[in-house]
Motif scaffolding. Structure first.
Motif, short mmCIF file in Angstrom:
data_model
loop_
_atom_site.label_atom_id
_atom_site.label_comp_id
_atom_site.label_asym_id
_atom_site.label_seq_id
_atom_site.Cartn_x
_atom_site.Cartn_y
_atom_site.Cartn_z
N THR A 197 -61.20 -38.03 91.32
CA THR A 197 -60.16 -38.46 92.25
C THR A 197 -60.80 -39.18 93.43
O THR A 197 -61.97 -38.95 93.74
CB THR A 197 -59.34 -37.26 92.80
OG1 THR A 197 -60.26 -36.33 93.38
CG2 THR A 197 -58.54 -36.59 91.70
N THR A 239 -55.61 -39.72 81.47
CA THR A 239 -54.16 -39.82 81.61
C THR A 239 -53.76 -40.92 82.59
O THR A 239 -52.59 -41.22 82.74
CB THR A 239 -53.52 -38.48 82.05
OG1 THR A 239 -54.30 -37.94 83.11
CG2 THR A 239 -53.48 -37.49 80.90
N TYR A 278 -56.57 -42.24 89.16
CA TYR A 278 -57.64 -41.26 89.03
C TYR A 278 -58.45 -41.57 87.79
O TYR A 278 -58.01 -42.28 86.89
CB TYR A 278 -57.10 -39.82 89.01
CG TYR A 278 -55.79 -39.65 88.30
CD1 TYR A 278 -54.60 -39.54 89.03
CD2 TYR A 278 -55.72 -39.61 86.91
CE1 TYR A 278 -53.39 -39.40 88.39
CE2 TYR A 278 -54.51 -39.47 86.26
CZ TYR A 278 -53.34 -39.37 87.00
OH TYR A 278 -52.15 -39.24 86.35
N ASN A 301 -59.46 -40.36 84.86
CA ASN A 301 -59.43 -39.58 83.62
C ASN A 301 -58.49 -40.25 82.63
O ASN A 301 -57.86 -41.27 82.94
CB ASN A 301 -59.12 -38.11 83.90
CG ASN A 301 -57.69 -37.88 84.34
OD1 ASN A 301 -56.80 -38.68 84.07
ND2 ASN A 301 -57.47 -36.76 85.04
C1 LIG Z 1 -56.12 -36.38 85.52
O1 LIG Z 1 -56.12 -36.22 86.92
C2 LIG Z 1 -54.82 -36.02 87.47
C3 LIG Z 1 -54.97 -35.99 88.99
O2 LIG Z 1 -55.96 -35.07 89.40
C4 LIG Z 1 -54.25 -34.73 86.91
O3 LIG Z 1 -52.92 -34.56 87.40
C5 LIG Z 1 -54.22 -34.81 85.39
O4 LIG Z 1 -53.78 -33.60 84.85
C6 LIG Z 1 -55.61 -35.12 84.86
N1 LIG Z 1 -55.55 -35.28 83.42
C7 LIG Z 1 -56.49 -34.80 82.63
C8 LIG Z 1 -56.32 -35.07 81.17
O5 LIG Z 1 -57.45 -34.18 83.05
#
Ligand SMILES: *[C@@H]1O[C@H](CO)[C@@H](O)[C@H](O)[C@H]1NC(C)=O
Ligand SMILES: *[C@@H]1O[C@H](CO)[C@@H](O)[C@H](O)[C@H]1NC(C)=O
Ligand SMILES: *[C@@H]1O[C@H](CO)[C@@H](O)[C@H](O)[C@H]1NC(C)=O
Length: 332
Positions: free
Chosen positions: A282, A100, A96, A98
């Motif tokens: 996503t 993380t 995804y 972002n």
């Molecule tokens: C990044 O995206 C994933 C999947 O949607 C989600 O689980 C996660 O919390 C997100 N992290 C941030 C920092 O937004």
């Protein structure tokens, strides 16, 4: 002929995507151009697999897929407008878009490279703009610091390149690439279960302005890389100290594959500050897989059940003249 209908099937709604690394977005001078915009997103190049986890790397150096990955001949419906001197940031991700996301599997140590070619490419038209390989050796058995895992992955997937000064206006493809060398101690030609793993991805740009510089002669994909290149069959775990193996002493330096960086490229590539991504973060799971030139279109209702919708044969058809991309259709 491979048509837009197959493209439309590439990304359907379903559970979340799982794949190896590819480009999710392009920032121009820090401004995001939109998720998957202008990017020839690769197809899954493996057998149908529940949940869509099938994005194998390209390993065959003679394959047309080495150019812009599987389905790399198929245009994205949009092209990103840039000017000479603009700073581009490619946003590579795995699951995804972002901060993380892991970007690329932590074991996939190797070099990163960026080329540019007129669109469409011709014989020897890819010119290298930037590359980075092993930039710090660490004591054995550590693999050292590599571009993919210690730079790009640690910097949230951001790979920077600047459009060459005075580059002539026109349509170009930027071919950005990460190479995983974790199984690169063996040649794919000798042992197809191993070998260096290539993750190329191409971005469509239109350079505007009144630049006068034309690209020099470059290299071809396939063609630029060979199994005899020292940077392609290379043991990353033998790179960090003078250790002797049965096959001979370890090499402690690393030679990045492909040509040298063009003298017309910017000597320095700087990270610019990025505005937040406001587009989708996503992707939907793939519903099209390609293995040995067979395209399988399928749906899956959960991560276990696959329904095959149909199959066809795929062979890349690169046009020799520029074609205006087909109008945008919603792909995610
Ligand atoms: C990044 O995206 C994933 C999947 O949607 C989600 O689980 C996660 O919390 C997100 N992290 C941030 C920092 O937004
Ligand atoms: C590698 O080089 C050899 C010798 O020039 C050539 O025969 C072979 O086709 C090349 N392989 C690829 C994958 O280009
Ligand atoms: C690109 O980055 C360089 C180095 O930070 C900066 O000097 C230049 O002004 C930037 N170009 C644009 C168009 O913002």
């Amino acid at each position: 002929m491979f048509s837009a209908s197959v493209l439309a099937l590439l990304l359907l709604s379903g559970s979340s995507a799982n794949a190896h690394t590819y480009i999710w977005g392009v920032f121009v001078n820090g401004v995001d151009q939109g998720t998957f915009r202008g990017i020839r997103t690769p197809a899954y190049n493996a057998a149908p697999n529940a949940g869509g986890y099938a994005n194998s790397p390209v390993k065959d150096l003679g394959s047309i897929d080495l150019r812009c990955n599987v389905l790399g001949d198929i245009q994205a419906p949009d092209t990103i407008k840039v000017q000479p001197g603009d700073n581009l940031t490619f946003d590579w991700h795995h699951d995804y878009r972002n901060d993380t996301d892991e970007i690329i599997a932590f074991s996939h140590h190797g070099p990163s490279l960026i080329y540019i070619s007129p669109d469409p490419p011709t014989e020897n038209s890819f010119v290298k703009l930037w590359h980075e390989g092993l930039y710090e050796s660490l004591p054995h058995p550590q693999p050292g610091k590599w571009s993919t895992t210690s730079n790009i992955a640690k910097n949230f997937g951001h790979m920077n390149v600047r459009i060459p000064k005075d580059l002539k206006a026109g349509f170009y493809l930027i071919r950005a690439e990460m190479i995983g060398l974790h199984e690169g101690d063996a040649s794919y030609a000798v042992n197809p279960r191993r070998g260096a793993q290539f993750y190329p991805d191409c971005v469509q740009i239109e350079v505007t302005g009144d630049g006068t510089i034309e690209l020099p002669e470059g290299v071809s994909f396939p063609g630029a890389y060979n199994y005899s290149d020292p940077g392609i069959v290379y043991d990353i775990y033998c790179s960090t100290e003078t250790k002797t193996r049965s096959t001979g002493p370890c090499t402690t330096t690393y030679e990045i594959p492909g040509p040298t960086v063009w003298s017309g490229a910017w000597a320095e590539t700087t990270a610019v500050s990025l505005e937040p991504v406001t587009d989708t973060t996503t992707a939907s799971a793939w519903s099209t897989w390609i293995k040995n030139s067979v395209v399988t279109s399928a749906t899956f209702s959960d991560r276990k059940t696959i329904t095959v919708v149909g199959t066809s044969t795929y062979s890349a058809k690169w046009s020799t003249t520029y074609q205006t991309p087909a109008p945008a259709t919603k792909r995610w």
